[in-house]
Design a protein around this motif. Sequence first.
Motif, PDB file in Angstrom:
ATOM      1  N   GLY B  16       0.924  -1.216   0.014  1.00 40.29           N
ATOM      2  CA  GLY B  16      -0.051  -0.073   0.034  1.00 40.29           C
ATOM      3  C   GLY B  16       0.877   1.298   0.106  1.00 40.29           C
ATOM      4  O   GLY B  16       1.826   1.275  -0.709  1.00 40.29           O
ATOM      5  N   PRO B  17       0.587   2.184   0.797  1.00 36.67           N
ATOM      6  CA  PRO B  17       1.469   3.516   0.863  1.00 36.67           C
ATOM      7  C   PRO B  17       2.858   3.130   1.638  1.00 36.67           C
ATOM      8  O   PRO B  17       3.544   3.982   1.764  1.00 36.67           O
ATOM      9  CB  PRO B  17       0.675   4.312   1.798  1.00 36.67           C
ATOM     10  N   ILE B  18       2.830   2.005   2.318  1.00 36.43           N
ATOM     11  CA  ILE B  18       4.240   1.802   3.116  1.00 36.43           C
ATOM     12  C   ILE B  18       5.360   1.145   2.150  1.00 36.43           C
ATOM     13  O   ILE B  18       5.200  -0.013   1.672  1.00 36.43           O
ATOM     14  CB  ILE B  18       3.950   0.863   4.315  1.00 36.43           C
ATOM     15  N   ALA B  19       6.393   1.641   2.031  1.00 36.03           N
ATOM     16  CA  ALA B  19       7.604   0.947   1.478  1.00 36.03           C
ATOM     17  C   ALA B  19       8.186   0.370   2.417  1.00 36.03           C
ATOM     18  O   ALA B  19       9.136   0.684   3.226  1.00 36.03           O
ATOM     19  CB  ALA B  19       8.556   2.352   0.908  1.00 36.03           C
ATOM     20  N   ALA B  20       8.278  -0.916   2.382  1.00 32.38           N
ATOM     21  CA  ALA B  20       8.711  -1.925   3.463  1.00 32.38           C
ATOM     22  C   ALA B  20      10.197  -2.022   2.901  1.00 32.38           C
ATOM     23  O   ALA B  20      11.139  -2.146   3.868  1.00 32.38           O
ATOM     24  CB  ALA B  20       8.400  -3.519   3.378  1.00 32.38           C
ATOM     25  N   VAL B  21      10.556  -1.953   1.692  1.00 36.05           N
ATOM     26  CA  VAL B  21      11.749  -2.124   1.263  1.00 36.05           C
ATOM     27  C   VAL B  21      11.985  -1.052   0.394  1.00 36.05           C
ATOM     28  O   VAL B  21      11.058  -1.002  -0.694  1.00 36.05           O
ATOM     29  CB  VAL B  21      12.287  -3.476   0.662  1.00 36.05           C
ATOM     30  N   ASP B  22      12.907  -0.146   0.244  1.00 34.27           N
ATOM     31  CA  ASP B  22      12.999   0.927  -0.738  1.00 34.27           C
ATOM     32  C   ASP B  22      14.393   1.194  -1.495  1.00 34.27           C
ATOM     33  O   ASP B  22      15.170   1.731  -0.787  1.00 34.27           O
ATOM     34  CB  ASP B  22      12.862   2.156   0.131  1.00 34.27           C
ATOM     35  N   ALA B  23      14.203   0.707  -2.642  1.00 31.56           N
ATOM     36  CA  ALA B  23      15.438   0.751  -3.660  1.00 31.56           C
ATOM     37  C   ALA B  23      16.815   0.307  -3.033  1.00 31.56           C
ATOM     38  O   ALA B  23      17.870   1.157  -2.980  1.00 31.56           O
ATOM     39  CB  ALA B  23      15.480   2.306  -3.900  1.00 31.56           C
ATOM     40  N   VAL B  24      16.651  -0.877  -2.409  1.00 28.05           N
ATOM     41  CA  VAL B  24      17.956  -1.366  -1.914  1.00 28.05           C
ATOM     42  C   VAL B  24      18.944  -1.989  -2.881  1.00 28.05           C
ATOM     43  O   VAL B  24      18.477  -2.827  -3.744  1.00 28.05           O
ATOM     44  CB  VAL B  24      17.360  -2.432  -0.604  1.00 28.05           C
ATOM     45  N   ASN B  25      20.044  -1.667  -2.768  1.00 28.00           N
ATOM     46  CA  ASN B  25      21.085  -2.021  -3.712  1.00 28.00           C
ATOM     47  C   ASN B  25      22.195  -2.831  -2.548  1.00 28.00           C
ATOM     48  O   ASN B  25      22.845  -2.380  -1.778  1.00 28.00           O
ATOM     49  CB  ASN B  25      21.998  -0.980  -4.255  1.00 28.00           C
ATOM     50  N   LEU B  26      22.284  -4.160  -3.011  1.00 26.80           N
ATOM     51  CA  LEU B  26      23.212  -5.001  -1.989  1.00 26.80           C
ATOM     52  C   LEU B  26      24.181  -5.630  -2.871  1.00 26.80           C
ATOM     53  O   LEU B  26      24.232  -6.015  -4.061  1.00 26.80           O
ATOM     54  CB  LEU B  26      22.385  -6.285  -1.171  1.00 26.80           C
ATOM     55  N   ARG B  27      25.477  -5.703  -2.365  1.00 25.58           N
ATOM     56  CA  ARG B  27      26.473  -6.313  -3.222  1.00 25.58           C
ATOM     57  C   ARG B  27      27.511  -7.250  -2.106  1.00 25.58           C
ATOM     58  O   ARG B  27      28.082  -6.646  -1.243  1.00 25.58           O
ATOM     59  CB  ARG B  27      27.378  -5.080  -3.774  1.00 25.58           C
ATOM     60  N   VAL B  28      27.307  -8.510  -2.298  1.00 27.97           N
ATOM     61  CA  VAL B  28      27.992  -9.428  -1.421  1.00 27.97           C
ATOM     62  C   VAL B  28      29.020 -10.299  -2.205  1.00 27.97           C
ATOM     63  O   VAL B  28      28.468 -11.061  -3.150  1.00 27.97           O
ATOM     64  CB  VAL B  28      26.858 -10.189  -0.543  1.00 27.97           C
ATOM     65  N   PRO B  29      30.216  -9.977  -1.981  1.00 27.80           N
ATOM     66  CA  PRO B  29      31.155 -10.749  -2.548  1.00 27.80           C
ATOM     67  C   PRO B  29      31.325 -12.111  -1.965  1.00 27.80           C
ATOM     68  O   PRO B  29      30.835 -12.590  -0.947  1.00 27.80           O
ATOM     69  CB  PRO B  29      32.450 -10.075  -2.082  1.00 27.80           C
ATOM     70  N   GLN B  30      31.957 -13.010  -2.648  1.00 29.78           N
ATOM     71  CA  GLN B  30      32.137 -14.553  -2.326  1.00 29.78           C
ATOM     72  C   GLN B  30      32.977 -14.764  -1.023  1.00 29.78           C
ATOM     73  O   GLN B  30      33.790 -14.114  -0.928  1.00 29.78           O
ATOM     74  CB  GLN B  30      32.616 -15.172  -3.603  1.00 29.78           C
ATOM     75  N   GLY B  31      32.547 -15.557  -0.382  1.00 26.17           N
ATOM     76  CA  GLY B  31      33.381 -16.062   0.810  1.00 26.17           C
ATOM     77  C   GLY B  31      33.377 -15.238   2.328  1.00 26.17           C
ATOM     78  O   GLY B  31      34.485 -15.330   2.800  1.00 26.17           O
ATOM     79  N   ILE B  32      32.465 -14.182   2.132  1.00 25.54           N
ATOM     80  CA  ILE B  32      32.437 -13.587   3.128  1.00 25.54           C
ATOM     81  C   ILE B  32      31.330 -13.622   4.091  1.00 25.54           C
ATOM     82  O   ILE B  32      30.299 -14.241   3.688  1.00 25.54           O
ATOM     83  CB  ILE B  32      32.661 -11.988   3.065  1.00 25.54           C
ATOM     84  N   VAL B  33      31.263 -13.324   5.388  1.00 31.11           N
ATOM     85  CA  VAL B  33      30.019 -13.123   6.246  1.00 31.11           C
ATOM     86  C   VAL B  33      29.516 -11.604   6.276  1.00 31.11           C
ATOM     87  O   VAL B  33      30.200 -10.952   6.667  1.00 31.11           O
ATOM     88  CB  VAL B  33      30.411 -13.414   7.503  1.00 31.11           C
ATOM     89  N   SER B  34      28.424 -11.536   5.543  1.00 31.26           N
ATOM     90  CA  SER B  34      27.708 -10.243   5.503  1.00 31.26           C
ATOM     91  C   SER B  34      26.621  -9.907   6.217  1.00 31.26           C
ATOM     92  O   SER B  34      25.754 -10.803   6.374  1.00 31.26           O
ATOM     93  CB  SER B  34      27.297 -10.168   3.846  1.00 31.26           C
ATOM     94  N   GLY B  35      26.554  -8.999   6.983  1.00 31.60           N
ATOM     95  CA  GLY B  35      25.762  -8.755   8.029  1.00 31.60           C
ATOM     96  C   GLY B  35      24.513  -7.760   7.383  1.00 31.60           C
ATOM     97  O   GLY B  35      24.844  -6.747   6.688  1.00 31.60           O
ATOM     98  N   PHE B  36      23.594  -8.123   7.621  1.00 32.16           N
ATOM     99  CA  PHE B  36      22.328  -7.112   7.145  1.00 32.16           C
ATOM    100  C   PHE B  36      21.472  -6.745   8.618  1.00 32.16           C
ATOM    101  O   PHE B  36      20.852  -7.433   9.425  1.00 32.16           O
ATOM    102  CB  PHE B  36      21.458  -7.990   6.699  1.00 32.16           C
ATOM    103  N   LEU B  37      22.098  -5.485   9.185  1.00 30.38           N
ATOM    104  CA  LEU B  37      21.661  -4.863  10.326  1.00 30.38           C
ATOM    105  C   LEU B  37      20.491  -4.088  10.341  1.00 30.38           C
ATOM    106  O   LEU B  37      20.705  -3.159   9.301  1.00 30.38           O
ATOM    107  CB  LEU B  37      23.056  -4.532  10.939  1.00 30.38           C
ATOM    108  N   GLY B  38      19.536  -4.113  11.219  1.00 29.09           N
ATOM    109  CA  GLY B  38      18.662  -3.166  11.233  1.00 29.09           C
ATOM    110  C   GLY B  38      17.568  -3.561  12.373  1.00 29.09           C
ATOM    111  O   GLY B  38      17.521  -4.736  12.832  1.00 29.09           O
ATOM    112  N   PRO B  39      16.967  -2.477  12.732  1.00 26.94           N
ATOM    113  CA  PRO B  39      15.905  -2.607  13.993  1.00 26.94           C
ATOM    114  C   PRO B  39      14.748  -3.490  13.480  1.00 26.94           C
ATOM    115  O   PRO B  39      14.664  -3.577  12.056  1.00 26.94           O
ATOM    116  CB  PRO B  39      15.389  -1.227  14.251  1.00 26.94           C
ATOM    117  N   ASN B  40      13.872  -4.029  14.398  1.00 31.31           N
ATOM    118  CA  ASN B  40      12.580  -4.735  14.054  1.00 31.31           C
ATOM    119  C   ASN B  40      11.751  -3.829  13.156  1.00 31.31           C
ATOM    120  O   ASN B  40      11.729  -2.792  13.296  1.00 31.31           O
ATOM    121  CB  ASN B  40      12.003  -5.146  15.265  1.00 31.31           C
ATOM    122  N   GLY B  41      11.423  -4.447  12.000  1.00 27.82           N
ATOM    123  CA  GLY B  41      10.445  -3.638  11.005  1.00 27.82           C
ATOM    124  C   GLY B  41      11.270  -2.998  10.200  1.00 27.82           C
ATOM    125  O   GLY B  41      10.691  -2.050   9.361  1.00 27.82           O
TER     126      GLY B  41
END
Lengths: 274, 301
Positions: B16-41
Amino acid sequence: MFQNVLAAEQVKLLRRPLLWITLGVLGGLILFLIIGIFTFGGAGELTEFLWPYSLVTLLSIAAQPLFGGVVVVVLAGFVIAQGYTWRTLHLWLSHGVSRPVWLNATFSALLLPLLLVVVTPLLLGGIATAFFTYQLEGTLAWNQVNPGYLLLSVLLTAYALLPYATLTGLLAVVGRSPAAAMGGGIAFLFVENILAEILSFAGDIGARIMQFLPWMLGNGLLQFNQAAVDLQVAAAEDAPQLLNPGPAMLGIAAYTLLFAGLTLWLFRRQDLTG
Amino acid sequence: MSTLVLQTYNLSKQYGPIAAVDAVNLRVPQGIVSGFLGPNGAGKTTTIGMLLGLLHPTAGRIELFGEPVTPQQTRVLRRVGALVGTPGMVPHMSGRANLRLLTYLYPDVDDRRVEEVLDLVDLTHAANRPFRSYSTGMKQRLGLGAALLHRPDLLVLDEPTNGLDPAGMREMRELLRALAAAGITVFLSSHLLHEVEQVCDQITVLSRGKVMAQGTVAELLGDRQVVRVWLPAPQAAVPVLQALPGVRTVQPNGNYVDVGGISSEAVIKHLVTNDMVPSEVTCGRGDLEDIFFELTADKAA
């Protein structure tokens, strides 16, 4: 991939206590009915339950919406909707199983319980009616049974239940809960029954429309089952007009494809959260 | 540059009017541990749902191993292992039977591998118990086992330490590091800063569906470095330091001056060039928590 998912769905299904409980209840009801008929039934009722014609009667009972239909709705409702509530659906899709493959495999896995819904009353009821018939007549007319036709009748009876399985599948995908799927499916069975009653009072037009209800299409198809035994029992005078088995088969296919197609269409567009 | 395992391009999800995810650009290289950090919601689980083909993006696209992923195109997910929320298992079947069920999807995974995985997630002793009798932590561990069963190249984990006790959390961190060392890429969503800081090579901070920062832990902490210099005449040094390009803050504090946003080497060199020799220099770092709250403070719901 389809065969792999189907095999896994079969394993899941066969390990469900619910499947064996519902089949047990179904078998128990049939035995209860047969004992009642042979103990308290009149001559007319008894004729339909004397072996081997009892095989045709038992197949007919298995295909009744408020008997086999209810069991199919319960099983299909649980099997498909619990994919959502248990999140097994999410797990499998996240392993790269495509949505159409999962849905087709799940519907296909339901064919086995569908057959069991038909075979269980036939087997238990067949044994029970053979026993009681032997007690009454001292002999069993084995030569009046056509095994090939009987096998085909079993398959056709299971086929007649397909629209209820796919309709419940549709309701499970829409409602995402076993309660919604089963509630909706059982409500449909009752509404269909009531509608058939109403249409039976609506003259020729009503009778023609009634022929196309899934239940009546099933009854039309099951006229073929008479061929399983070389013994005919006259239809009741107030029996509704039915389509011939061929057109009835096409009608059942149309309902099944409609419900299955709608299910797939919705499922492919669905967001799976939670 | 190493191969990118996971890439998103303006990935968006609108309810609806809520952008749950807004133009997210992720780039995760091979062989790493990539953290995706954010508050609840913040939109972490929604993003992961799209990565796994469970949700339809409103806009943007996803590539895993260079192949597109959509709910209708999920073939590449066979190279991915995922644990999102409560693991999807059949409650009345045992842990072992649940894992064996998954082997139908992977003909090259046999019962020996099932036992290996049960051992890896420390569930051999409870393998024959029904899944419904497991504690939350055990369920989570079996879910991780299911994600690892087919030896995936990318592991996507949404809050994997939920329900784990401190020892279990430590084991999970060690396991993730070992997996990364073995070449498996890990994409880990969490709201636990400490966990992410300890285990991740790269971090993306998400708030209200938007990426607020992305980089290595060192990069994210880098601009928050504070260089504390001791000078005989700190007041005189303030304008000199303020003139240094790249300096973000200059804060006198008694005989000390705190300089933010620049390396200690640059500060020393600049002061010496201006005939001000510091007698003591120390470097302090903000921690990830500071950055996290700074980035998400006015954004978090």
